[in-house]
Design a protein around this motif. Structure first.
Motif, mmCIF file in Angstrom:
data_model
loop_
_atom_site.group_PDB
_atom_site.id
_atom_site.type_symbol
_atom_site.label_atom_id
_atom_site.label_comp_id
_atom_site.label_asym_id
_atom_site.label_seq_id
_atom_site.Cartn_x
_atom_site.Cartn_y
_atom_site.Cartn_z
ATOM 1 N N ASN A 168 0.825 -1.202 0.000
ATOM 2 C CA ASN A 168 0.000 0.000 0.000
ATOM 3 C C ASN A 168 0.864 1.259 0.000
ATOM 4 O O ASN A 168 2.094 1.191 -0.094
ATOM 5 C CB ASN A 168 -0.990 -0.027 1.171
ATOM 6 C CG ASN A 168 -0.305 0.051 2.533
ATOM 7 O OD1 ASN A 168 0.861 0.441 2.657
ATOM 8 N ND2 ASN A 168 -1.038 -0.301 3.577
ATOM 9 N N GLU A 169 0.218 2.417 0.126
ATOM 10 C CA GLU A 169 0.942 3.687 0.057
ATOM 11 C C GLU A 169 1.910 3.858 1.216
ATOM 12 O O GLU A 169 2.830 4.690 1.144
ATOM 13 C CB GLU A 169 -0.055 4.862 0.007
ATOM 14 C CG GLU A 169 -0.900 5.068 1.256
ATOM 15 C CD GLU A 169 -2.109 4.140 1.313
ATOM 16 O OE1 GLU A 169 -2.879 4.232 2.298
ATOM 17 O OE2 GLU A 169 -2.283 3.308 0.388
ATOM 18 N N ARG A 170 1.761 3.081 2.277
ATOM 19 C CA ARG A 170 2.696 3.108 3.404
ATOM 20 C C ARG A 170 3.719 1.981 3.314
ATOM 21 O O ARG A 170 4.433 1.713 4.276
ATOM 22 C CB ARG A 170 1.921 3.032 4.731
ATOM 23 C CG ARG A 170 1.010 4.215 4.981
ATOM 24 C CD ARG A 170 0.278 4.116 6.300
ATOM 25 N NE ARG A 170 -0.591 2.939 6.365
ATOM 26 C CZ ARG A 170 -1.799 2.872 5.813
ATOM 27 N NH1 ARG A 170 -2.278 3.900 5.123
ATOM 28 N NH2 ARG A 170 -2.536 1.778 5.916
ATOM 29 N N ASP A 171 3.762 1.347 2.149
ATOM 30 C CA ASP A 171 4.707 0.254 1.879
ATOM 31 C C ASP A 171 4.428 -0.959 2.763
ATOM 32 O O ASP A 171 5.333 -1.713 3.111
ATOM 33 C CB ASP A 171 6.158 0.713 2.073
ATOM 34 C CG ASP A 171 7.134 -0.103 1.227
ATOM 35 O OD1 ASP A 171 6.726 -0.603 0.160
ATOM 36 O OD2 ASP A 171 8.303 -0.245 1.642
ATOM 37 N N GLN A 172 3.146 -1.141 3.125
ATOM 38 C CA GLN A 172 2.727 -2.269 3.949
ATOM 39 C C GLN A 172 2.070 -3.337 3.075
ATOM 40 O O GLN A 172 1.355 -3.023 2.119
ATOM 41 C CB GLN A 172 1.746 -1.808 5.027
ATOM 42 C CG GLN A 172 2.345 -0.836 6.027
ATOM 43 C CD GLN A 172 1.277 -0.205 6.914
ATOM 44 O OE1 GLN A 172 0.193 0.154 6.441
ATOM 45 N NE2 GLN A 172 1.578 -0.080 8.203
ATOM 46 N N TYR A 173 2.297 -4.559 3.446
ATOM 47 C CA TYR A 173 1.778 -5.708 2.705
ATOM 48 C C TYR A 173 0.270 -5.817 2.871
ATOM 49 O O TYR A 173 -0.249 -5.727 3.986
ATOM 50 C CB TYR A 173 2.454 -6.964 3.254
ATOM 51 C CG TYR A 173 2.118 -8.272 2.592
ATOM 52 C CD1 TYR A 173 2.553 -8.541 1.301
ATOM 53 C CD2 TYR A 173 1.414 -9.259 3.277
ATOM 54 C CE1 TYR A 173 2.278 -9.760 0.709
ATOM 55 C CE2 TYR A 173 1.140 -10.484 2.689
ATOM 56 C CZ TYR A 173 1.574 -10.732 1.400
ATOM 57 O OH TYR A 173 1.305 -11.945 0.821
ATOM 58 N N PHE A 174 -0.454 -5.976 1.761
ATOM 59 C CA PHE A 174 -1.891 -6.210 1.844
ATOM 60 C C PHE A 174 -2.272 -7.444 1.042
ATOM 61 O O PHE A 174 -1.559 -7.852 0.121
ATOM 62 C CB PHE A 174 -2.707 -4.992 1.382
ATOM 63 C CG PHE A 174 -2.613 -4.688 -0.099
ATOM 64 C CD1 PHE A 174 -3.372 -5.392 -1.029
ATOM 65 C CD2 PHE A 174 -1.797 -3.666 -0.569
ATOM 66 C CE1 PHE A 174 -3.306 -5.114 -2.389
ATOM 67 C CE2 PHE A 174 -1.727 -3.377 -1.918
ATOM 68 C CZ PHE A 174 -2.483 -4.099 -2.834
ATOM 69 N N MET A 175 -3.411 -8.039 1.400
ATOM 70 C CA MET A 175 -3.949 -9.210 0.717
ATOM 71 C C MET A 175 -5.380 -8.913 0.303
ATOM 72 O O MET A 175 -6.135 -8.303 1.062
ATOM 73 C CB MET A 175 -3.919 -10.440 1.628
ATOM 74 C CG MET A 175 -2.537 -10.798 2.153
ATOM 75 S SD MET A 175 -2.483 -12.332 3.117
ATOM 76 C CE MET A 175 -3.463 -11.862 4.557
ATOM 77 N N LYS A 176 -5.736 -9.348 -0.894
ATOM 78 C CA LYS A 176 -7.088 -9.143 -1.415
ATOM 79 C C LYS A 176 -7.749 -10.498 -1.666
ATOM 80 O O LYS A 176 -7.085 -11.543 -1.665
ATOM 81 C CB LYS A 176 -7.041 -8.366 -2.734
ATOM 82 C CG LYS A 176 -6.532 -6.949 -2.610
ATOM 83 C CD LYS A 176 -6.656 -6.210 -3.920
ATOM 84 C CE LYS A 176 -8.104 -6.020 -4.334
ATOM 85 N NZ LYS A 176 -8.234 -5.202 -5.562
ATOM 86 N N ALA A 177 -9.048 -10.450 -1.927
ATOM 87 C CA ALA A 177 -9.768 -11.674 -2.255
ATOM 88 C C ALA A 177 -9.195 -12.297 -3.525
ATOM 89 O O ALA A 177 -8.894 -11.611 -4.498
ATOM 90 C CB ALA A 177 -11.254 -11.377 -2.445
ATOM 91 N N CYS A 178 -9.018 -13.597 -3.494
ATOM 92 C CA CYS A 178 -8.449 -14.347 -4.611
ATOM 93 C C CYS A 178 -9.345 -14.207 -5.845
ATOM 94 O O CYS A 178 -10.558 -14.438 -5.764
ATOM 95 C CB CYS A 178 -8.317 -15.811 -4.197
ATOM 96 S SG CYS A 178 -7.842 -16.923 -5.535
ATOM 97 N N PRO A 179 -8.764 -13.846 -7.007
ATOM 98 C CA PRO A 179 -9.585 -13.668 -8.207
ATOM 99 C C PRO A 179 -9.809 -14.952 -9.004
ATOM 100 O O PRO A 179 -10.497 -14.915 -10.041
ATOM 101 C CB PRO A 179 -8.752 -12.673 -9.026
ATOM 102 C CG PRO A 179 -7.340 -13.011 -8.679
ATOM 103 C CD PRO A 179 -7.371 -13.412 -7.218
ATOM 104 N N ALA A 180 -9.255 -16.066 -8.563
ATOM 105 C CA ALA A 180 -9.386 -17.310 -9.330
ATOM 106 C C ALA A 180 -10.830 -17.786 -9.363
ATOM 107 O O ALA A 180 -11.618 -17.516 -8.444
ATOM 108 C CB ALA A 180 -8.488 -18.391 -8.732
ATOM 109 N N ARG A 181 -11.158 -18.517 -10.420
ATOM 110 C CA ARG A 181 -12.467 -19.140 -10.562
ATOM 111 C C ARG A 181 -12.269 -20.644 -10.733
ATOM 112 O O ARG A 181 -11.141 -21.125 -10.856
ATOM 113 C CB ARG A 181 -13.217 -18.544 -11.761
ATOM 114 C CG ARG A 181 -13.530 -17.055 -11.594
ATOM 115 C CD ARG A 181 -14.496 -16.823 -10.439
ATOM 116 N NE ARG A 181 -14.793 -15.404 -10.228
ATOM 117 C CZ ARG A 181 -14.246 -14.666 -9.290
ATOM 118 N NH1 ARG A 181 -13.338 -15.190 -8.469
ATOM 119 N NH2 ARG A 181 -14.571 -13.397 -9.150
#
Length: 280
Positions: A187-200
């Motif tokens: 992110n803008e603070r250089d912190q690691y983020f995780m999002k919902a998996c886009p796989a189907r």
């Protein structure tokens, strides 16, 4: 070379530059392969298996999106194992087709080459997220205890530990992972983020084994990561946990013409520890 160009660049013939005329058909010609083994890894569990050199292993979503944490070792020498940090430097923080998964020192060679990826079109999303992550490590019960005060024995680290025990490996052999199907970024603070998996259903990534491999995969207890595991909105995401399928294929000899298993790194020095004679 500009200030934002890749730091690690190889010249002509460098192993950083995959021969696409060779590896492209290995991934694309599914008729030129024979199924050797296939199984599913249930939710919140792990399994280890062998992938012989010259074979392809497919990891695929079965019932919908699901993140998996992958470890790789040389089958006959587990001191040689996947090196996420060097792979990140030599290729990218998020890998896709024609990127390679490199091994640790003193071996430093490709353990596997990605030959197919149905999510390569995902690119970069509006938040800077990308898939197939080498940035983050596996989730583990030690951090979970630190953050929540509770013990949980089915984090990816624990799943991998249990899966490799029958192969004579221990917790000390489990290492930083390739997070398959996982969408992450900074992110803008250089912190690691995780999002919902886009796989189907049916999405897959395929690895070509450059050497004899022992592979291990954990189906992450966070499932598709659409539900936070830590923080004020955290809850048990069991309803978004799904299995991952694994298929191992032998590749027709005709597709392997021109391929040779990679040699270990050619460096033959002694890190400057040899005595050097001085002139009188």
């Amino acid at each position: 070379m500009g200030p934002t160009d890749a730091a690690y660049q190889g010249g002509p013939g460098s192993p950083l530059h995959v021969d696409r005329d060779l590896y492209g058909p290995i991934g694309a010609d599914t008729a030129g392969r024979t199924l050797v083994e296939e199984f599913e890894i249930p939710v919140r569990s792990g399994r280890a298996w062998v992938v012989p050199a010259g074979h392809v292993v497919r990891l695929y979503t079965v019932d919908g999106p699901q993140v998996g944490d992958l470890n790789l070792w040389h089958r006959d020498n587990p001191r040689e194992r996947f090196w996420a940090a060097r792979t990140r430097q030599l290729h990218a923080a998020h890998v896709t087709r024609f990127d390679r998964l490199w091994s640790t020192l003193p071996y430093l060679r490709p353990l596997a080459t990605i030959v197919a990826d149905t999510l390569e079109h995902y690119g970069v999303d509006e938040d800077g997220g990308r898939v197939h992550d080498t940035l983050g490590s596996r989730c583990d019960p030690y951090v979970n205890r630190m953050l929540t005060g509770a013990d949980f024995d089915f984090h990816c680290h624990s799943n991998l530990v249990r899966s490799v025990a029958p192969h004579g490996l221990t917790e000390f052999d489990v290492h930083d992972v390739l997070n398959v199907f996982q969408c992450t970024g900074l992110n803008e603070r250089d912190q690691y983020f995780m999002k919902a998996c886009p796989a189907r259903v049916g999405d897959f990534i395929e690895l070509f084994a450059e050497v004899d491999l022992l592979a291990a995969l954990s189906t992450c207890p966070g499932g598709d990561l659409s539900v936070p595991m830590w923080g004020p909105d955290a809850r048990d995401p069991i309803e978004v946990c799904r299995p991952i399928g694994v298929a191992v294929y032998a590749v027709d000899d005709a597709l392997l013409q021109g391929w040779e298993p990679p040699e270990r790194a050619a460096y033959a020095g002694a890190h400057g520890t040899r005595l050097v004679s001085r002139p009188d």
